[in-house]
Structure formats: C-alpha cells, structure tokens
Design a protein around this motif. Structure first.
Motif, mmCIF file in Angstrom:
data_model
loop_
_atom_site.group_PDB
_atom_site.id
_atom_site.type_symbol
_atom_site.label_atom_id
_atom_site.label_comp_id
_atom_site.label_asym_id
_atom_site.label_seq_id
_atom_site.Cartn_x
_atom_site.Cartn_y
_atom_site.Cartn_z
ATOM 1 N N VAL A 212 -16.367 -5.634 -31.011
ATOM 2 C CA VAL A 212 -17.005 -5.297 -31.878
ATOM 3 C C VAL A 212 -17.564 -6.699 -32.683
ATOM 4 O O VAL A 212 -16.706 -7.531 -33.034
ATOM 5 C CB VAL A 212 -16.533 -4.300 -32.954
ATOM 6 C CG1 VAL A 212 -17.285 -4.113 -34.185
ATOM 7 C CG2 VAL A 212 -15.995 -3.243 -32.355
ATOM 8 N N ARG A 213 -18.880 -7.046 -32.852
ATOM 9 C CA ARG A 213 -19.408 -8.075 -33.259
ATOM 10 C C ARG A 213 -20.407 -7.672 -34.376
ATOM 11 O O ARG A 213 -21.293 -6.972 -34.182
ATOM 12 C CB ARG A 213 -20.104 -9.041 -32.507
ATOM 13 C CG ARG A 213 -19.231 -9.751 -31.208
ATOM 14 C CD ARG A 213 -20.032 -10.428 -30.234
ATOM 15 N NE ARG A 213 -20.734 -9.609 -29.352
ATOM 16 C CZ ARG A 213 -22.103 -10.057 -29.413
ATOM 17 N NH1 ARG A 213 -22.638 -10.479 -30.098
ATOM 18 N NH2 ARG A 213 -22.913 -9.041 -28.719
ATOM 19 N N ASN B 106 -9.201 6.107 -29.327
ATOM 20 C CA ASN B 106 -10.982 6.604 -29.404
ATOM 21 C C ASN B 106 -11.549 5.849 -30.852
ATOM 22 O O ASN B 106 -12.613 6.128 -30.854
ATOM 23 C CB ASN B 106 -11.156 7.864 -29.331
ATOM 24 C CG ASN B 106 -10.700 8.662 -30.701
ATOM 25 O OD1 ASN B 106 -9.776 8.394 -31.539
ATOM 26 N ND2 ASN B 106 -11.459 9.650 -31.122
ATOM 27 N N THR B 107 -10.930 4.956 -31.403
ATOM 28 C CA THR B 107 -11.459 4.298 -32.505
ATOM 29 C C THR B 107 -11.520 2.694 -32.458
ATOM 30 O O THR B 107 -10.827 2.284 -31.469
ATOM 31 C CB THR B 107 -10.639 4.573 -33.695
ATOM 32 O OG1 THR B 107 -9.418 4.264 -33.623
ATOM 33 C CG2 THR B 107 -10.771 6.037 -34.031
ATOM 34 N N ALA B 108 -12.407 1.958 -33.010
ATOM 35 C CA ALA B 108 -12.344 0.566 -33.217
ATOM 36 C C ALA B 108 -12.733 0.093 -34.559
ATOM 37 O O ALA B 108 -13.745 0.728 -34.929
ATOM 38 C CB ALA B 108 -13.301 -0.001 -32.038
ATOM 39 N N TRP C 232 -21.583 -3.817 -29.885
ATOM 40 C CA TRP C 232 -19.964 -3.458 -29.694
ATOM 41 C C TRP C 232 -20.354 -3.311 -28.044
ATOM 42 O O TRP C 232 -21.171 -2.900 -27.263
ATOM 43 C CB TRP C 232 -19.561 -2.355 -30.055
ATOM 44 C CG TRP C 232 -20.477 -0.847 -29.851
ATOM 45 C CD1 TRP C 232 -21.575 -0.518 -30.653
ATOM 46 C CD2 TRP C 232 -20.745 0.027 -28.709
ATOM 47 N NE1 TRP C 232 -22.321 0.565 -30.173
ATOM 48 C CE2 TRP C 232 -21.611 1.003 -29.071
ATOM 49 C CE3 TRP C 232 -19.722 0.028 -27.676
ATOM 50 C CZ2 TRP C 232 -21.859 2.069 -28.095
ATOM 51 C CZ3 TRP C 232 -19.949 1.236 -26.888
ATOM 52 C CH2 TRP C 232 -20.833 2.209 -27.078
ATOM 53 N N GLN C 233 -19.152 -3.486 -27.436
ATOM 54 C CA GLN C 233 -18.855 -3.123 -25.903
ATOM 55 C C GLN C 233 -17.269 -3.117 -25.706
ATOM 56 O O GLN C 233 -16.543 -3.482 -26.272
ATOM 57 C CB GLN C 233 -19.381 -4.326 -25.279
ATOM 58 C CG GLN C 233 -18.436 -5.829 -25.422
ATOM 59 C CD GLN C 233 -19.062 -6.701 -24.452
ATOM 60 O OE1 GLN C 233 -20.367 -7.130 -24.654
ATOM 61 N NE2 GLN C 233 -18.136 -7.293 -23.697
ATOM 62 N N ALA C 234 -17.211 -2.042 -24.820
ATOM 63 C CA ALA C 234 -15.781 -1.819 -24.486
ATOM 64 C C ALA C 234 -15.757 -1.030 -23.143
ATOM 65 O O ALA C 234 -16.574 -0.909 -22.469
ATOM 66 C CB ALA C 234 -15.197 -0.496 -25.607
ATOM 67 N N GLY D 194 -23.677 -0.797 -26.866
ATOM 68 C CA GLY D 194 -24.258 -0.634 -27.557
ATOM 69 C C GLY D 194 -24.535 -1.320 -28.936
ATOM 70 O O GLY D 194 -23.719 -2.344 -29.172
ATOM 71 N N ALA D 195 -25.403 -0.966 -29.787
ATOM 72 C CA ALA D 195 -25.600 -1.454 -31.057
ATOM 73 C C ALA D 195 -26.215 -0.533 -32.153
ATOM 74 O O ALA D 195 -26.957 0.193 -31.706
ATOM 75 C CB ALA D 195 -26.510 -2.742 -30.836
#
Length: 638
Positions: free
Chosen positions: A70-71, A93-95, A112-114, A124-125
């Motif tokens: 997460v940026r 399921n959270t960040a 974000w990317q995971a 996505g963003a």
C-alpha cells in the motif's frame, strides 16, 4: 479410453450436461478468488474534512502483504505513508497503513498490490481528498509481471500439470495394467518434467507476484520472501515429495518389476501393497500442493473444495496419464494383451466418473450462475473444457470398438499375409546383414556402417510387425486422437486455474457498482462502448476500433478492443495501445495491458480506474513500421 459402448455413451453425456445445468442454478453464499477490493477508508473518491491517521483497505478474501503493498502519494507524487502495511485486527482480508502527521489538503492517491489467497497477484488504485479536491501529478502505476515472466510462469504451470499426469498415470498403469520400458519412460519423464517445472516456478514466483523483471528470479532475498508465503511453501513441499516419488519409481521399475525367483508370492504381494499405499500417499500429497495454494483454498466451502480438488486432479492423472502410457506401449510395438487394455478401460471409466462428480461441484462453486457461465472469461473457458471432455468420451467409444477386436495370438495368416511376408523379408535381410567373420576383420568404419544398417532393418521389421495387427493399429490411432485432445484439454485447464472465477468476477462488478453509487457522479447502466475510426495513411491503414469498457465504473474494469477493416472483417495490427487520462485531476495516462485473444481482438482484465468522472481515452494504432495514428475520445466513468 474408457469402457463405454455406444448405447451407454449418450446417457453419460446427457447426465454430464444436465448435472452441469442444475449445478449452475441459484448459488449459495459469497465466494471469491482473486481478491476484490470491497471497501476503503477513506472511501474512494470521497472528501474528508481532516487528514486521517491511516488508510484501510478491505478485500473479499485474505491477501498476502509486502512492504510496498500500500503506497499513499500526495498531490506532488511523494509518499506520505509511514508504516509497513499490516492486517487490521488480525483479519487477513484487510490492509492498513499509517500516514504522516500534518499532511496538507488536496487529492491523495492510494496504489495497492497484494497476492490473493489463491496465489494470484492483484493490484489497483483509488483516490480521496482532504479538505477539497486538487490537481495531482502522482503516477498511478501498479507493478505487473512482464510478458516474458508471465509467459514463462504460465508455461511452467502447464509443464507442472503435464508432469504430474504422466508421473501418476504412468505409475498406476505400470502397477495395475502393464510395466514395460516405454511405460517407465513415461513415468520417469513425468517426474523430471514436474521437478524442473516446480523449480522454475519457485524461482519465478517472486518476479511474477511482485511485478519485477526476470533478472530478479535469482534474488535470494526475494526467494526467501516467497518461501514465507503459502504458494512458496506449496512449491517447496512439492519438491520434497518428489524426492519420495524418486524412491518409489526406483522400487516400482527396479526390484519389483524384475522377476525374482527367490521371492515368494506372498512377499511379492506384500511389496505390491506397500507400493500401492506409498504411491497413493505421494500422489495425494503432490495433488494437495495445488489444492492448498490455488482456487480451492479460497472462498466458499474451502474445507470441502480442497479434498474435492485433490480427487479431481487424481482422476485426471489416472485417466490422461494412463492414456499416455497405453499409447507409448502400443507405439513401441510391444505385445499388449487384451486383458491389460480392458483393465485400463475400467480404471479410466471410474476416473471419468470421479471427474464428472468433482467437476460439477467445482463448476457450481466457481461459476455460480447462468450469467457468469456465458458472461465471464472463466465461464467460457469452462464451457470449452466441457466440450473437450465430451469429445474425448466420443473418441473413447471408437477405442472401445478396437479393443473388442484385439487378440492375444498372431494375426490371421490369410488377412495379414502381405504384412507377414514383409516382416519375414525384413527379418531375413536383417539376419543377412549380420557381420560375418570377414566383416568383423574389416575396418572400424565398415563395422559401424554395418551396425547402422542392421539397426535400421531391425527397426523397420519391428514397425511392420507392429502394424500387422489391424486391431492394435486401429486402437493406437484412436488412443492417439484421444491424447491429442487431452493436450488441448490440459492447456485449457491451465488457463482456467489462472483465470478469475466467474463468481468472483460477478462480485467485483457488484462491489464496483455499489462503490460507484456512493460518488457524486450519476449511475450508468451497463458498459460503455466507443467506436473510433482511424486512418494511418498507409497501405491497409484504414479501419475501425470498437472499445468496450465493462462495467465503466470506478474500480475494476475489463477492456475489450475489436479492430475491423472498412469491409467489417477482423484485422490484426502490429501495435495497439489504449490509455486513460483524467485531465481535471491530472491523473494518468493509465495504460492498459492488452493481450491479443483472437484475430482483431484484444482484451485486458482487472484494469483499475481509480475514480469517477470524464476520462480521456487515447487510442494509438500502428499499421506498419512508419504508419501510426493516435485518436482521442472522452468516456464517462461512474
């Protein structure tokens, strides 16, 4: 090849299709794979009065996080996140990521990317504003695996599946039907293929999930991070199980295959039981390395889906791997008794029954509805897979007819007289070519030449003898046709495991629709389509591009581009690029990762548009080395 008469073929196919239709009736509770972003705090596109202390993302299933998952970027594109992303309240399921204190008003971009629980990377963003929206120069780019890494990883997955089928199917065929050198080559070749493919996947996993280049495949730090994840642990477990499989192969095709006069019948039976138990444990363990790290491990009823997935993979291996072993035995010209072929027929038919039962459950779980069956990529691939299985069942009926003509004795002299005479002539020529004492005293070059001639004659004689039996020749052709369809079936299965399930794609669309309803933009009904004529000025430079954006809402979208010539015929162009730019907030250009799917058609799935509004769509078409044009249109995203 299965024990199916023509009378039993249609009922089996009818049952298969009817059960599939029933399975795609009303679905149960929520199930996902390929994690979907369901909500954010602050909400996507929202305006908050004061700077939040953190940004929280919630997904439809558990995700694996890294240091850059997460940026948060300010309007100038500088990072303002301070802590390493973590799961909120221990929920996978959270960040959540903390923000720096005292940040100014304006529009902030969250990229974000995971890695989803089923091992597939997602990204996505989105944006939110503090105080009031502002212009931003932040680049909303998410790391994606390059085409080389993606192609190598997909090839490795195909090779791993193929290796497993050959390994398990070859061993089962050797233990139950017939053990021979060709069958041994099939099983050992499967072990080598699976080991090499798994090793390559382990090295490529980091670049594939992290969107890094191929050069990072040997980065030990990245490899260590991969081993700490569920997919990495599954691949490492597979390599360890393959060491046990190597011992099993040595016994099955070594001491057990050799006729030992000192071994009693009871001792040989005890060894057979031990091999059966040990082989079953290894085969189930290898299948579990897929079930524990892919679609079955995430979403609805994972406690049931994983053992069902193991049974499904075992059924495929016994059927298709055994088919390859039978084809190798028939092709080698070795005598294959009718009882052995019939034994495999019964075994393969039982495997197909297992495939139908487990496949129906998987179809219901991953597709869930009629709309998803025909309206998603996963559903369409599944329909193709069902058609291929039905085609193999039809081919199996022909194999069954040839099995009924097999005899264990020599071919009938009257019908096979020409072939037998040819065999005898070749055999006599081979004997005549044997070196005499005079030839033995000849030069080494002459001796080597005679040896090559003798080998060629003996090989030709073996082929003629193999083809002399009409029943075995017909059976070999029928099994070869089945094996050809099986290769395509395996490719479709590999693509299915890497495609977002229809049920999950439907949930993402619903999530995007509900998220779009909370913004100030009016809701739209259905996808957006834009038809753009182009003319590059060169030869064959005119045409039309139809661009379809589905569902044309903020969040996850699929992009479909169809290119036709002035006559309306699909046409390929050397280069095609589509990008989106939000001019008012200075976001973009966001480039789509288009992939050619058929003649004149390109698609991109999982493309993220971070906010609602009027976006500028830029189409670039190149029809030759020097002829290129760029067209611009506006599209409404809700």
């Amino acid at each position: 090849m299965k024990t199916l008469t023509a009378g039993r073929l249609l009922p089996v196919l009818g049952t298969l299709l009817a059960a599939l239709l029933c399975a795609l009736g009303p679905g149960a509770g929520s199930a996902s794979a390929h994690a979907a972003l369901t909500s954010t705090d602050p909400a996507s596109g929202s305006v908050v009065p004061a700077a939040p202390r953190q940004v929280k993302l919630t997904f439809s299933e558990g995700v694996l996080l890294s240091a850059d998952s997460v940026r948060v970027l300010d309007p100038q594109g500088r990072r303002v996140d301070e802590s390493k992303p973590a799961h909120a309240d221990g929920k996978s399921n959270t960040a959540v990521v903390g923000l720096a204190g005292g940040i100014a008003d304006g529009t902030y971009t969250v990229a974000w990317q995971a890695v989803s629980a089923d091992s597939h990377p997602v990204a996505g963003a989105f944006t939110f504003s503090i105080g009031a929206p502002s212009k931003t120069v932040a680049e909303v780019t998410t790391a994606e695996a390059g085409p080389v890494v993606d192609a190598l990883y997909t090839t490795g997955r195909y090779a791993a599946y193929a290796g497993y089928l050959l390994l398990v199917g070859g061993c089962v065929f050797a233990g139950v039907c017939r053990s021979s050198r060709p069958v041994q080559r099939i099983a050992v070749g499967g072990w080598i293929t699976l080991f090499a493919a798994t090793s390559a996947l382990l090295l490529l996993r980091g670049p594939y999930a992290g969107g890094k280049g191929l050069g990072s495949a040997f980065d030990l730090t990245l490899l260590g991070d991969v081993l700490a994840t569920k997919p990495g642990a599954a691949l490492l477990s597979r390599l360890l199980l393959l060491s046990a499989a190597a011992v099993f192969l040595a016994v099955l095709f070594g001491s057990y295959a050799r006729e030992d006069g000192d071994r009693t019948r009871m001792e040989r039976r005890d060894v057979a039981y031990g091999l059966a138990i040990g082989g079953t444990v290894v085969a189930v363990g290898l299948a579990a390395t897929w079930a524990m790290a892919e679609h079955a491990s995430a979403g609805l009823q994972s406690w049931l889906a994983m053992p069902v997935d193991v049974l499904h993979l075992l059924g495929v291996a016994v059927w298709l791997g055994g088919l390859a072993a039978l084809l190798a035995a028939l092709w080698s010209g070795e005598p294959v008794r009718r009882a052995e072929v019939q034994r495999f027929s019964r075994l393969a038919f039982a495997s197909v029954c297992v495939l139908v039962a487990t496949g129906l459950y998987q179809s219901w779980r991953q597709v869930g509805s009629w709309g998803a069956l025909t309206g998603t990529e996963y559903g369409r691939w599944l329909l193709l897979k069902v058609a291929l299985v039905a085609g193999m069942v039809v081919l199996a009926s022909f194999s069954r007819r040839w099995t009924g003509r097999l005899t264990d004795g020599r071919p009938a002299p009257k019908k096979q007289a020409p072939a037998v005479r040819a065999v005898q002539a070749a055999t006599g020529a081979a004997k005549a070519a044997r070196p005499s004492r005079k030839d033995k005293d000849a030069s080494p070059e002459r001796a080597a030449q005679l040896a090559r001639q003798r080998e060629a004659l003996e090989k030709a004689a073996g082929r003629r003898q193999r083809d002399a039996d009409e029943g075995r020749s017909g059976l070999r052709r029928a099994v070869l046709a089945e094996a050809g369809v099986a290769v395509v079936l395996l490719a479709v299965t590999t693509l299915l495991t890497g495609t977002q399930p229809g049920r999950a794609e439907t949930e993402q669309r619903q999530s995007a629709a509900s998220g779009g309803a909370r913004t100030t933009a009016p809701a739209a009904s259905g996808p957006a389509e834009t038809r753009i004529p182009y003319d590059t000025g060169g030869t064959n430079g005119r045409g039309t591009a139809l661009i379809r954006i589905d569902p044309a809402r903020s969040g996850n979208n699929s992009i479909d581009v169809s290119v036709t010539d002035p006559a309306g015929k699909a046409v390929d162009v050397p280069e095609l690029e589509v990008s989106f730019t939000e001019k008012q907030k200075n976001i973009g250009p966001l480039r789509t990762a288009l992939k050619r799917t058929s003649a004149g058609r390109w698609q991109a799935t999982g493309f993220q548009l971070p906010m609602a509004g009027t976006w500028q769509l830029t189409l670039t078409v190149r029809t030759s080395d020097i002829d290129q044009i760029t067209e611009i249109r506006n599209v409404k995203i809700n």
